[in-house]
Design an enzyme around this catalytic site. Structure first.
Site, mmCIF file in Angstrom:
data_model
loop_
_atom_site.group_PDB
_atom_site.id
_atom_site.type_symbol
_atom_site.label_atom_id
_atom_site.label_comp_id
_atom_site.label_asym_id
_atom_site.label_seq_id
_atom_site.Cartn_x
_atom_site.Cartn_y
_atom_site.Cartn_z
ATOM 1 N N GLY A 114 0.816 -1.296 -0.123
ATOM 2 C CA GLY A 114 -0.083 -0.063 -0.097
ATOM 3 C C GLY A 114 0.792 1.226 -0.032
ATOM 4 O O GLY A 114 2.069 1.217 0.240
ATOM 5 N N GLY A 147 0.580 5.453 1.205
ATOM 6 C CA GLY A 147 0.012 6.495 1.843
ATOM 7 C C GLY A 147 0.476 7.808 1.496
ATOM 8 O O GLY A 147 1.461 8.116 0.856
ATOM 9 N N GLY A 148 0.029 8.816 2.564
ATOM 10 C CA GLY A 148 0.829 10.259 2.243
ATOM 11 C C GLY A 148 2.150 10.282 2.817
ATOM 12 O O GLY A 148 2.911 11.116 2.616
ATOM 13 N N ASP A 185 -2.015 7.724 15.837
ATOM 14 C CA ASP A 185 -2.841 7.467 14.806
ATOM 15 C C ASP A 185 -3.422 5.914 15.231
ATOM 16 O O ASP A 185 -3.434 5.187 14.094
ATOM 17 C CB ASP A 185 -2.100 7.507 13.434
#
Length: 300
Positions: A81, A83-84, A199
């Site tokens: 994956g 992400g940012g 998070d």
């Protein structure tokens, strides 16, 4: 230069936001009043969470290019994956103590703080509990004129809590109790090294196959208290709908209480099968939001 321009733009936005409260700030300074209190949290609105996009060269690099850049210490198989903050790949160790080990190879945004990554890996190597993914190795890779930091994390075989909830398989009270104990143990272990995860959410909790353990992953937004701040005061860093009030308004000196708050939201979502505020951060800004009242199903 690109990063400098982004930070100058953010600084201007922050000063513009504060322009209406300069008189209040001056009064607080002159009279020795705290700049941040419960009343401020109640009145404040959560700030926009800004993420710097991951550079294209990382996401476009092929597994063969990454394997070569890693000097063949790991063989990269493919992307898990992106992400940012980082890109995640499945890889296998080919040399040294990690030979034959399947790892989750995380390549971080070059704009990220190398000092923060070093602190996290150093701390994680000292923490040995089954409810936190272990850091196995780290380094710097280069492709052409570009370079980025990477960390090889323990690969957790299983599915994320988010995947399970999306499929309509919410947790039983017994499973939720186990989730609470496992992730609270992970939070305690992180805080023993003065690290706040920042998070915690279903996406970052893995349900490990075979053991039944719930494992906390992805320290991409973690903050070590011995690290100098790399964000502007008042800039929130986290996921809307899971942040504590103080985290949402950009409080710099967070504690493990913020992680416990996010764990509470995650537990309710795991039991009920849906987010207690439908992902709204504003609904979490009350000093003591009674989220239990938002449950749609009876919990034994």
């Amino acid at each position: 230069d690109r990063i400098k321009r982004q930070w100058r733009h953010r600084a201007w936005e922050y000063l513009t936001d504060c322009a209406g409260s300069i008189r209040s700030a001056r009064y607080r300074i002159l009279h020795g009043r705290p700049m941040f209190d419960a009343t401020t949290v109640l009145r404040s609105q959560p700030r926009e969470i800004r993420r710097v996009p991951l550079p294209n060269w990382i996401s476009r690099a092929s597994p063969a290019q990454l394997t070569k850049a890693l000097k063949s210490s790991f063989e990269v198989h493919g992307a898990i994956g992106t992400g940012g903050q980082a890109a995640l790949y499945r890889a296998t160790g080919t040399t040294g103590p990690n030979k034959g080990a399947v790892v989750a190879l995380k390549i971080y945004d070059p704009a990220g703080a190398q000092a923060r990554i070093d602190l996290e890996v150093k701390a994680m190597k000292k923490i040995n509990i089954p409810y936190l993914a272990s850091a196995l190795d780290q380094g710097i890779l280069s492709i052409g004129s570009n370079s980025a930091a990477w960390v090889a994390w323990e690969f957790i075989d299983g599915e994320s809590l988010r995947t399970r909830l999306t499929a309509g398989r919410k947790l039983s009270p017994v499973e939720a109790a186990r989730l609470g104990v496992h992730i609270a143990t992970a939070v305690e272990a992180l805080w023993s090294h003065r690290i706040v995860h920042r998070d915690i959410k279903p996406d970052n909790v893995m349900c490990e196959t075979g053991t039944g353990h719930f494992v906390l992953v992805d320290l991409g937004l973690a903050r070590h208290l011995s690290e100098a701040s790399i964000s502007l005061p008042g800039t929130a860093c986290g996921t809307a709908g899971y942040m504590s009030p103080e985290q949402a308004v950009g409080e710099r000196r967070l504690t493990s209480h913020s992680d416990v708050f996010a764990l509470g939201v995650t537990l309710i979502e795991a039991l009920d099968g849906r987010h207690p505020t439908a992902g709204s951060q504003s609904a979490l800004m009350l000093p003591t939001p009674n989220l239990i009242l938002l449950l749609t199903t009876a919990i034994p």
